[in-house]
Design a protein around this motif. Structure first.
Motif, short mmCIF file in Angstrom:
data_model
loop_
_atom_site.label_atom_id
_atom_site.label_comp_id
_atom_site.label_asym_id
_atom_site.label_seq_id
_atom_site.Cartn_x
_atom_site.Cartn_y
_atom_site.Cartn_z
N TRP A 229 -53.01 -43.33 71.12
CA TRP A 229 -52.18 -42.74 70.08
C TRP A 229 -50.72 -43.17 70.24
N VAL A 230 -50.25 -43.26 71.49
CA VAL A 230 -48.87 -43.69 71.73
C VAL A 230 -48.68 -45.13 71.24
N LEU A 231 -49.66 -45.98 71.51
CA LEU A 231 -49.57 -47.38 71.09
C LEU A 231 -49.55 -47.50 69.57
N PHE A 232 -50.23 -46.58 68.89
CA PHE A 232 -50.32 -46.68 67.43
C PHE A 232 -49.39 -45.70 66.71
N GLY A 233 -48.33 -45.28 67.40
CA GLY A 233 -47.27 -44.58 66.69
C GLY A 233 -47.26 -43.08 66.80
#
Length: 418
Positions: free
Chosen positions: A54-58
């Motif tokens: 989730w962090v990688l995708f915003g």
């Protein structure tokens, strides 16, 4: 033009698929929180990966949720400072790493529910499924219904897929309260649909023989019923609440009396129902250790190090306030106290506002109050579901902030001169 017409449906389908996959991923994480037979549990491993994706995708931390992150990180910094007081670190770095990870799970659930309030329904459904499954396991183990089911008991008490009955019981509180809410407010035609899993969960809570879990569920149920009664302006609905509350009380009393006919249940209940156990009032029992610990905290502003208290006095603090002082120092204590007061105040401010997510907030809020009270007699700092509760409430706080910000923006656009 034809290419554009073909591309738009495909983009919409892909966006919908992303939503479905991400929602299922969050639901699976909550489902895994009900199965913690060993550590690290699948929940930790899965959630670490999920948060990373989730962090990688915003994944975005809004201004409204930022205080939650700041206070939890400051709390853990207090633990790191307290660790510096130890001559032998032992497993303390791992312990604090778990504390920080659980803090991040609270922030994660706050962020995703604020971003997509539809996730509240998925989270609650997954929690109910996990609670029903682990309750059934606990009951099978308690009654030795199948070979090998004893692994789901501890100290002759139902523990489900948990290591400790005192964590198993409180884990079941929110699903039970949510089902009770649906019974009290839902369609009479669907009452049986909610009543059956509610009875299974209440059975798990009872057979955990956790006094804390009994009190937690009972107090939360009373608070929920009182809020629903006071919140409604319909005389018919209030009458329904009263009638159903009386009926539920009589039914549970009957089930309780039937359960006490089983000798093993009656004997253990007689022991566990005593308000003060032998390990509470002994010379160095739980209550005596409270006095010793709070006096020690005045001399040790940086704490004495995580888990050191139990090594010195033979038992852990069994009090979240004392634990924060001993394991996280004054900095950790102030951070934790501020977090709890902020959560209660901000949650109460929006508790009675008519919003799509208000039922979820209400149930989480009354259960959190019970957990805060329960923390006075037990350590709750590593309870996975406690951080999930925090995340659910802070998600609603963030949603209300967005809602109010949107109203102000629309008002400014209509009256630009003001």
């Amino acid at each position: 033009m034809n290419a554009l017409a073909q591309e738009l449906p495909r983009a919409a389908v892909e966006a919908r698929l992303v939503v479905l996959i991400s929602s299922a991923a969050v639901g699976l994480g909550v489902l895994l929180s009900g199965f913690v037979l060993r550590e690290p549990a699948p929940y930790e491993l899965y959630m670490a990966g999920l948060i990373g994706v989730w962090v990688l995708f915003g994944l975005r931390i809004s201004r409204a949720v930022a205080p939650l992150l700041v206070l939890l990180v400051t709390f853990n910094i207090g633990g790191m400072i307290s660790m510096s007081q130890m001559s032998n670190l032992m497993n303390t770095p791992l312990y604090l790493a778990v504390s920080l990870f659980l803090a991040f799970t609270a922030v994660f659930f706050a962020c995703v529910t604020e971003m997509r309030p539809q996730l509240y329904g998925i989270i609650f459904q997954a929690w109910v499924i996990a609670a029903v499954c682990t309750s059934i396991l606990g009951m099978l183990g308690y009654f030795h219904a199948v070979p090998g089911a004893e692994m789901f008991t501890r100290y002759e008490r139902a523990a489900g897929a948990f290591q400790d009955p005192n964590v198993f019981g409180p884990f079941l509180a929110l699903p039970g309260i949510w089902l009770l809410y649906r019974v009290l407010t839902g369609s009479p035609l669907k009452m049986l649909l909610y009543a059956v899993p509610l009875l299974i969960i209440v059975g798990g809570i009872f057979l955990s023989f956790s006094r804390g879990a009994w009190g937690l569920f009972g107090a939360s149920a009373i608070l929920l019923t009182a809020v629903l009664f006071l919140q409604s302006t319909s005389g018919m609905f209030r009458l329904r609440i009263v009638v159903m509350s009386i009926a539920a009380f009589l039914f549970l009393a009957l089930a309780f009396l039937i359960a006490l006919q089983i000798p093993a249940v009656a004997d253990l209940f007689t022991v566990r129902a005593q308000l003060v156990q032998e390990y509470d009032g002994a010379r160095l029992g739980r209550f005596a250790r409270y006095g010793i610990g709070f006096a020690l905290a005045l001399e040790k502003p940086f704490g004495i190090g995580p888990l050191v208290f139990g090594q010195i006095y033979g038992e852990d603090t069994h009090n979240i306030w004392l634990k924060t002082l001993m394991d996280y120092g004054w900095l950790g204590f102030v951070s934790y106290l501020t977090l709890i007061l902020w959560t209660l105040a901000a949650g109460f401010r929006i508790l009675f506002r008519t919003r799509p997510w208000q039922p979820y907030l209400l149930c989480a809020y009354v259960v959190l109050i019970g957990h805060i009270a329960l923390g006075s007699v037990i350590d709750t700092d590593h309870w996975r579901h406690f951080y999930l509760l925090l995340g659910l409430i802070w998600g609603a706080i963030g949603l209300e902030y967005r809602h109010q910000h949107g109203l102000r923006a629309r008002s400014a656009s209509r009256f630009p001169g003001f």
